[in-house]
Design an enzyme around this catalytic site. Structure first.
Site, PDB file in Angstrom:
ATOM      1  N   GLN A  43      -2.430  -7.322   6.456  1.00 14.39           N
ATOM      2  CA  GLN A  43      -2.696  -6.100   5.690  1.00 14.39           C
ATOM      3  C   GLN A  43      -2.741  -6.457   4.199  1.00 14.39           C
ATOM      4  O   GLN A  43      -1.863  -7.156   3.706  1.00 14.39           O
ATOM      5  CB  GLN A  43      -1.594  -5.063   5.979  1.00 14.39           C
ATOM      6  CG  GLN A  43      -1.847  -3.701   5.357  1.00 14.39           C
ATOM      7  CD  GLN A  43      -3.073  -2.985   5.926  1.00 14.39           C
ATOM      8  OE1 GLN A  43      -3.328  -3.032   7.127  1.00 14.39           O
ATOM      9  NE2 GLN A  43      -3.842  -2.328   5.068  1.00 14.39           N
TER      10      GLN A  43
ATOM     11  N   ASP B   1     -10.134  -9.263  11.812  1.00 14.84           N
ATOM     12  CA  ASP B   1     -10.379  -8.378  10.672  1.00 14.84           C
ATOM     13  C   ASP B   1     -11.555  -8.900   9.833  1.00 14.84           C
ATOM     14  O   ASP B   1     -11.943  -8.278   8.851  1.00 14.84           O
ATOM     15  CB  ASP B   1      -9.101  -8.297   9.816  1.00 14.84           C
ATOM     16  CG  ASP B   1      -9.058  -7.041   8.955  1.00 14.84           C
ATOM     17  OD1 ASP B   1      -9.730  -6.050   9.298  1.00 14.84           O
ATOM     18  OD2 ASP B   1      -8.347  -7.056   7.930  1.00 14.84           O
TER      19      ASP B   1
ATOM     20  N   LYS C 253      -2.682   1.506  12.964  1.00  9.07           N
ATOM     21  CA  LYS C 253      -3.392   0.492  13.747  1.00  9.07           C
ATOM     22  C   LYS C 253      -2.575   0.108  14.972  1.00  9.07           C
ATOM     23  O   LYS C 253      -3.113  -0.052  16.076  1.00  9.07           O
ATOM     24  CB  LYS C 253      -3.677  -0.742  12.868  1.00  9.07           C
ATOM     25  CG  LYS C 253      -4.744  -0.475  11.811  1.00  9.07           C
ATOM     26  CD  LYS C 253      -4.811  -1.552  10.746  1.00  9.07           C
ATOM     27  CE  LYS C 253      -5.791  -1.152   9.636  1.00  9.07           C
ATOM     28  NZ  LYS C 253      -5.780  -2.049   8.479  1.00  9.07           N
TER      29      LYS C 253
END
Ligand code: NAP
Length: 288
Positions: free
Chosen positions: A102, A125, A58
């Site tokens: 994450q 996200d 990413k």
């Protein structure tokens, strides 16, 4: 003479590349107009190899798109309170426009509490309850990246979910559940299947659109796919294997995503696009 039909492949790499190009152009425009490049903060707890790889990928894509990334690596022993402190700090930092935590973070972390420490304006996200509610109500907001990528992929291949029966296999908060909500918002008739579903095959056989979001290799069998159905495989299992038995499913489906190269690239493309949208909003840049 018998002929074996094969589905058209729903490649995600080309549309993702196109989206990344648009995102890079928007990031450059923001940087030119404000002197500040969009910035995504990535937060990783521990050193799970798969998570380390995902974050690295990413960040590499960010760099290519002209998005700065700020990485915060926390030790595996980090407590929920410490993680919340870090996320609250990033939420308050005007130099950070998007935040990616994450996950999974480890069994000792209360992930829901951690996600909620992310400012909704930086939730690129799409993991906070606020973003989830916006998806549920069909209101503007950041979408969960994988479901968002699935919807973009359907658009790319001119699949209109309206009136179709979509069967979503899996109901996780980051994937199955929001995928169903986004399909419902586009007027699909949605059925959710999960680990307690009594007869998965019977549901899959009825589906015009199947979304597999489970994490069990080849769970969806080709023989259950309705002829001509659209098969979206979001699963990713060891050995580059999806949740759909690709070889048999492609003989019945009309459209099918490959694994890898289907949903995965779209997920990152949505993350970066949303980071640039967040930066534009926070820096007061209006789209032209
Ligand atoms: P998860 O949190 O483990 O959820 C799995 C879901 O599958 C649960 O809802 C579970 O049901 C359901 N399930 C388990 N066994 C089942 C069975 N035999 N029949 C029907 N449903 C079953 O997983 P996730 O985070 O949603 O991820 C799912 C998959 O997507 C994984 O392979 C993951 O690697 C992949 N993924 C891909 C991307 C991408 O960018 N391409 C992003 C995220 C995840 P219950 O709720 O009843 O337990």
């Amino acid at each position: 003479m018998s002929s074996i039909r094969t589905a058209r492949l729903m490649d995600g790499t080309a549309p993702a590349r196109r989206m990344l190009g648009e995102t890079a152009a928007a990031a450059a425009e923001i940087t030119r107009r404000t002197g500040t490049a969009p910035c995504l903060a990535t937060v990783l707890v521990g050193e799970d190899p798969a998570s380390v790889t995902y974050v690295r990928m990413k960040r590499a894509r960010c760099q290519k798109a002209g998005i700065r990334s700020r990485h915060i690596a926390l030790p595996a022993a980090t407590t929920t309170a410490e993680l919340i402190g870090t996320l609250a700090g990033l939420s308050a930092d005007p130099d950070v426009h998007g935040i990616l935590l994450q996950h999974p973070c480890g069994p000792h972390i209360d992930e829901r509490a951690a996600f909620e420490a992310i400012d909704a304006a930086k939730d690129v996200d799409g993991v906070t309850m606020r973003s989830f509610a916006a998806m549920g109500f069909g209101l503007p907001g950041f979408v969960s990246c994988t479901p968002g990528g699935i919807m973009r992929l359907l658009e790319e291949y001119d699949v209109d979910p309206a009136g179709k029966h979509a069967v979503v296999v899996g109901r996780s908060a980051i994937l199955g559940r929001p995928a169903g909500m986004l399909l419902l918002a586009r007027d699909a008739t949605v059925t959710y299947c999960h680990a307690r579903t009594a007869d998965l095959s019977a549901h899959v056989r009825e589906a015009d659109i199947v979304v597999a979001a489970v994490g069990r290799p080849r769970l969806i069998r080709g023989e259950d796919v309705k002829p001509g159905a659209v098969v979206i495989d979001a699963g990713y299992n060891a050995g580059n294997v999806g949740d759909v038995d690709f070889d048999t499913a492609r003989e019945r489906a009309g459209l099918i995503t490959p694994v890898p190269g289907g949903v995965g690239p779209m997920t990152i493309a949505v993350l970066l696009a949303q980071t640039v949208q967040a930066a534009a909003h926070q820096l007061g840049v209006r789209e032209r």
